[in-house]
Design an enzyme around this catalytic site. Sequence first.
Site, PDB file in Angstrom:
ATOM      1  N   HIS A 109       0.804  -1.224   0.000  1.00  0.00           N
ATOM      2  CA  HIS A 109       0.000   0.000   0.000  1.00  0.00           C
ATOM      3  C   HIS A 109       0.838   1.275   0.000  1.00  0.00           C
ATOM      4  O   HIS A 109       0.351   2.337   0.367  1.00  0.00           O
ATOM      5  CB  HIS A 109      -0.959  -0.018   1.206  1.00  0.00           C
ATOM      6  CG  HIS A 109      -2.004  -1.090   1.113  1.00  0.00           C
ATOM      7  ND1 HIS A 109      -2.761  -1.521   2.173  1.00  0.00           N
ATOM      8  CD2 HIS A 109      -2.416  -1.837   0.050  1.00  0.00           C
ATOM      9  CE1 HIS A 109      -3.589  -2.482   1.776  1.00  0.00           C
ATOM     10  NE2 HIS A 109      -3.392  -2.699   0.503  1.00  0.00           N
ATOM     11  N   THR A 175      -3.623  -8.113  10.975  1.00  0.00           N
ATOM     12  CA  THR A 175      -4.464  -7.493   9.952  1.00  0.00           C
ATOM     13  C   THR A 175      -5.872  -8.056  10.053  1.00  0.00           C
ATOM     14  O   THR A 175      -6.046  -9.255  10.277  1.00  0.00           O
ATOM     15  CB  THR A 175      -3.908  -7.694   8.518  1.00  0.00           C
ATOM     16  OG1 THR A 175      -4.907  -7.260   7.577  1.00  0.00           O
ATOM     17  CG2 THR A 175      -3.513  -9.125   8.213  1.00  0.00           C
TER      18      THR A 175
HETATM   19  N1  APR Z   1      -0.825  -7.352  18.040  1.00  0.00           N
HETATM   20  C1  APR Z   1      -1.426  -8.102  17.077  1.00  0.00           C
HETATM   21  N2  APR Z   1      -2.545  -7.725  16.443  1.00  0.00           N
HETATM   22  C2  APR Z   1      -3.101  -6.540  16.799  1.00  0.00           C
HETATM   23  C3  APR Z   1      -2.530  -5.709  17.798  1.00  0.00           C
HETATM   24  C4  APR Z   1      -1.339  -6.162  18.437  1.00  0.00           C
HETATM   25  N3  APR Z   1      -0.736  -5.452  19.386  1.00  0.00           N
HETATM   26  N4  APR Z   1      -3.315  -4.603  17.902  1.00  0.00           N
HETATM   27  C5  APR Z   1      -4.305  -4.745  17.005  1.00  0.00           C
HETATM   28  N5  APR Z   1      -4.187  -5.904  16.328  1.00  0.00           N
HETATM   29  C6  APR Z   1      -4.991  -6.422  15.213  1.00  0.00           C
HETATM   30  C7  APR Z   1      -6.476  -6.181  15.282  1.00  0.00           C
HETATM   31  O1  APR Z   1      -7.109  -7.204  16.068  1.00  0.00           O
HETATM   32  C8  APR Z   1      -6.860  -6.269  13.800  1.00  0.00           C
HETATM   33  O2  APR Z   1      -7.116  -7.611  13.413  1.00  0.00           O
HETATM   34  O3  APR Z   1      -4.553  -5.757  14.038  1.00  0.00           O
HETATM   35  C9  APR Z   1      -5.593  -5.761  13.086  1.00  0.00           C
HETATM   36  C10 APR Z   1      -5.719  -4.359  12.531  1.00  0.00           C
HETATM   37  O4  APR Z   1      -6.658  -4.344  11.501  1.00  0.00           O
HETATM   38  P1  APR Z   1      -6.926  -3.004  10.653  1.00  0.00           P
HETATM   39  O5  APR Z   1      -7.016  -1.841  11.584  1.00  0.00           O
HETATM   40  O6  APR Z   1      -8.067  -3.264   9.757  1.00  0.00           O
HETATM   41  O7  APR Z   1      -5.554  -2.827   9.833  1.00  0.00           O
HETATM   42  P2  APR Z   1      -5.123  -3.531   8.474  1.00  0.00           P
HETATM   43  O8  APR Z   1      -5.717  -4.886   8.365  1.00  0.00           O
HETATM   44  O9  APR Z   1      -3.652  -3.392   8.386  1.00  0.00           O
HETATM   45  O10 APR Z   1      -5.786  -2.581   7.401  1.00  0.00           O
HETATM   46  C11 APR Z   1      -5.598  -2.873   6.029  1.00  0.00           C
HETATM   47  O11 APR Z   1      -6.728  -0.861   5.490  1.00  0.00           O
HETATM   48  O12 APR Z   1      -7.219   1.407   5.495  1.00  0.00           O
HETATM   49  C12 APR Z   1      -6.413   0.452   5.054  1.00  0.00           C
HETATM   50  O13 APR Z   1      -4.620   0.872   3.731  1.00  0.00           O
HETATM   51  C13 APR Z   1      -4.956   0.661   5.069  1.00  0.00           C
HETATM   52  O14 APR Z   1      -3.224  -1.019   4.907  1.00  0.00           O
HETATM   53  C14 APR Z   1      -4.434  -0.665   5.566  1.00  0.00           C
HETATM   54  C15 APR Z   1      -5.560  -1.622   5.238  1.00  0.00           C
END
Ligand code: APR
Length: 230
Positions: A109, A175
Amino acid sequence: MDTNLKKHIVVLTGAGISAESGLKTFRDGDGLWMGYNIEDVATPRAFKKNPQLVLDFYNHRRSEVAKAQPNAAHIALAELEKDFKVTIITQNIDDLHERGGSTNVVHLHGEIFKMRSIASYHTLYDIRGDINVGDMAPDGFQLRPHIVWFEEAVPMMETAAAIAMDCDYFVVIGTSLQVYPAASLLQYVPAGIPRFIIDKKIPSVGQYPNLHIIEKAATEGVPELKNYLS
Ligand code: APR
């Protein structure tokens, strides 16, 4: 050990791996998308309508990332390179994998410390400070962050899919798997390959044989992953 003889671990990471470095995730209770509308700050339409608002959103992200440090999870992944060939495919725009020591990182991204002209995808420039309306690239067009916005193509996806098809272990960390095409990478992993999910709150991934769930924060879960690998 000769790199060619090492087993290949492919790791797909999301915002959760950087949470313990103090960077907000997107969809958790205190996540970025709770405070901003995606449509206002992370789409080409938003950039057309209010470019400075979009630039400021990413200027703020850049200053937060500059202050953050890699955590134990980033570092533990880098240490796996002693015994394995490791490829990180990250959805994160931060550089914490690189600063944690990983040498093979694919950014799906984009990257917050890079920018480009709105007229060209290919020439990238380093940026540590802010980008503002009126800041022009050498081609005379406005500069924008090197970020893949919603509704834009994901140019690194083909590369990432080819990497996922060629692994001995596939690991997903922090994620929510809600954003495509990144989330579909799991489907490119060959049948029978061990898959690991490390997350504080495991997202739904469907049924796979050989699926190992580590429901922990990344800084605890990644060191634990090492016990499963041989
Ligand atoms: N350790 C492990 N997992 C964690 C922690 C932690 N300390 N804190 C939060 N999480 C997990 C949450 O439970 C969730 O499953 O991280 C994940 C975060 O998810 P999102 O906020 O949706 O982030 P992500 O999946 O990276 O988003 C994907 O969305 O807006 C876009 O472009 C942006 O790259 C990003 C994409």
